[in-house]
Design a protein around this motif. Structure first.
Motif, PDB file in Angstrom:
ATOM      1  N   PHE A  55      -0.379   4.648  -0.745  1.00 30.96           N
ATOM      2  CA  PHE A  55       0.296   4.289  -1.996  1.00 30.96           C
ATOM      3  C   PHE A  55       0.374   2.782  -2.222  1.00 30.96           C
ATOM      4  CE2 PHE A  55       2.305   8.227  -3.640  1.00 30.96           C
ATOM      5  CZ  PHE A  55       1.925   9.094  -2.645  1.00 30.96           C
ATOM      6  N   HIS A  56       0.403   2.433  -3.487  1.00 29.40           N
ATOM      7  CA  HIS A  56       0.754   1.072  -3.895  1.00 29.40           C
ATOM      8  C   HIS A  56       1.848   1.215  -4.950  1.00 29.40           C
ATOM      9  CE1 HIS A  56      -2.416  -1.150  -1.855  1.00 29.40           C
ATOM     10  NE2 HIS A  56      -3.319  -0.307  -2.312  1.00 29.40           N
ATOM     11  N   CYS A  92       2.943  -6.124  -5.205  1.00 28.50           N
ATOM     12  CA  CYS A  92       3.061  -4.739  -4.755  1.00 28.50           C
ATOM     13  C   CYS A  92       4.299  -4.641  -3.881  1.00 28.50           C
ATOM     14  CB  CYS A  92       1.818  -4.315  -3.963  1.00 28.50           C
ATOM     15  SG  CYS A  92       1.980  -2.658  -3.246  1.00 28.50           S
ATOM     16  N   HIS A  95       3.229  -3.744  -0.188  1.00 29.00           N
ATOM     17  CA  HIS A  95       2.433  -4.732   0.554  1.00 29.00           C
ATOM     18  C   HIS A  95       2.719  -6.132   0.010  1.00 29.00           C
ATOM     19  CE1 HIS A  95       0.166  -0.840   0.485  1.00 29.00           C
ATOM     20  NE2 HIS A  95       0.275  -1.042   1.789  1.00 29.00           N
ATOM     21  N   MET A  98       0.116  -8.708  -1.265  1.00 30.24           N
ATOM     22  CA  MET A  98      -0.662  -8.480  -2.500  1.00 30.24           C
ATOM     23  C   MET A  98      -0.014  -9.195  -3.674  1.00 30.24           C
ATOM     24  SD  MET A  98      -1.528  -4.409  -2.296  1.00 30.24           S
ATOM     25  CE  MET A  98      -2.412  -4.405  -3.855  1.00 30.24           C
TER      26      MET A  98
END
Ligand code: CU
Length: 106
Positions: A55-56, A92, A95, A98
């Motif tokens: 997932f993002h 994100c 993360h 990102m």
């Protein structure tokens, strides 16, 4: 005269189509955005596609555009439509490494 009227009518029909906004694709792959900087116009759409097997969750806290697309799996996309000019910093939530920015022009 009839041809002239028909031509004017056709142009009136086609003209709005020429003003249709662009769609920009930004991939998320290997925990990175496919571009770090994107230039778009007001009214354009940006599609964030998830190419990773996890997932993002794309979001932005920018004044120009504040949004949270939620988390979504591989093969899906979520999109935004920009409504005003400025800079949109995109991140994100899953993360932190990102990030990218979208420069929106008039
Ligand atoms: Cu992510």
């Amino acid at each position: 005269m009839k041809v002239y009227k028909l031509t004017c009518f056709s142009i009136a029909l086609i003209y709005p189509l020429l003003l249709v906004a662009d769609v920009h694709i930004v991939d998320q792959k290997n925990k990175e955005f496919s571009t770090t900087e994107l230039r778009v116009k007001v009214g354009d759409e940006i599609r964030f596609t998830n190419q990773d097997p996890f997932f993002h969750n794309i979001f932005s806290l920018s004044d120009t555009m504040f949004f949270d697309l939620g988390s979504y799996p591989q093969g899906e996309f979520r999109s935004i439509k920009v409504k005003q000019s400025g800079v949109i910093e995109v991140e994100c939530a899953i993360h932190p490494s990102m990030n990218m920015k979208i420069i929106v022009e008039e």
